[in-house]
Design an enzyme around this catalytic site. Sequence first.
Site, short mmCIF file in Angstrom:
data_model
loop_
_atom_site.label_atom_id
_atom_site.label_comp_id
_atom_site.label_asym_id
_atom_site.label_seq_id
_atom_site.Cartn_x
_atom_site.Cartn_y
_atom_site.Cartn_z
N ASP A 32 0.86 -1.19 0.00
CA ASP A 32 0.00 0.00 0.00
C ASP A 32 0.89 1.24 0.00
OD1 ASP A 32 0.87 -0.24 2.62
OD2 ASP A 32 -1.10 0.01 3.54
N TYR B 140 2.98 4.80 0.69
CA TYR B 140 3.76 5.33 1.81
C TYR B 140 2.85 6.11 2.74
CZ TYR B 140 8.04 4.28 -0.84
OH TYR B 140 9.06 3.65 -1.52
N PHE C 130 6.45 1.92 -4.55
CA PHE C 130 7.86 2.17 -4.22
C PHE C 130 8.37 3.54 -4.65
CE2 PHE C 130 7.51 -2.50 -4.59
CZ PHE C 130 7.89 -2.85 -3.30
N HIS D 225 10.93 -9.32 0.78
CA HIS D 225 10.68 -7.90 0.59
C HIS D 225 11.98 -7.11 0.76
CE1 HIS D 225 8.92 -3.89 1.22
NE2 HIS D 225 7.88 -4.37 0.57
#
Length: 226
Positions: free
Chosen positions: A65, A67, A78, A187
């Site tokens: 989701d 920032y 990202f 991740h």
Amino acid sequence: MADFFDTDWAEPLVRALPNQYFEQITNFLTQVYAQETVYPSRDHVFAALEQTSLAQTKVVLLGQDPYIKPGQAQGLSFSVPADFPLPPSLRNIYQELQDDLQQGHPANGDLHPWAKQGVLLLNTVLTVPAGQSNGHAGLIWEPFTDEVIRLVAAKSEAVVFVLWGKPAQKKANLIQGPNNLILKAPHPSPLSAYRGFFGSKPFSQTNQFLLSAGRQPIDWVNGNQS
């Protein structure tokens, strides 16, 4: 949502999703943006689909989701505006990119040049309350983003799906079709990057696959449009 309905995503998504679903999305957005601080700004909620068309998509880089801090979220997984410091996960992505390709990395954290080349920078949840990771998970977005993944996977052209971390990897069952490559790794966050993200070589593997399929590779460093 007006700009979204001008994209080539709109017709197949409206056809695939239940009646009234888009009205529910509009009502949800109206409610949450009125009640609290939500990221990204409302006009950027569908930025990933507005920046990268369905027809153009050849790589999907799946995030969780947006920032949660002011000014960072752009509606692209990202990515942050060019004048922002790199968040930790993106810093690790750039480190792996540099090690993988033996080149430099982009000059800043704005990933629009990737999106313009056919990298769909999709989050599985498109909005987040300020300071609350996963705050809108399970409320409205998953049917929509799951269908986006299915649509891309059903394309006749070769597509690479980059799934970092367990939440993204749970979407692998949506990716059906013989022409797709699925790349899985931990991740890139500081908590997990050293458990196998570093050294996973996603950028070179993506480009090798695209070349083998007769498709233009991604210029990950300079962002020149292909």
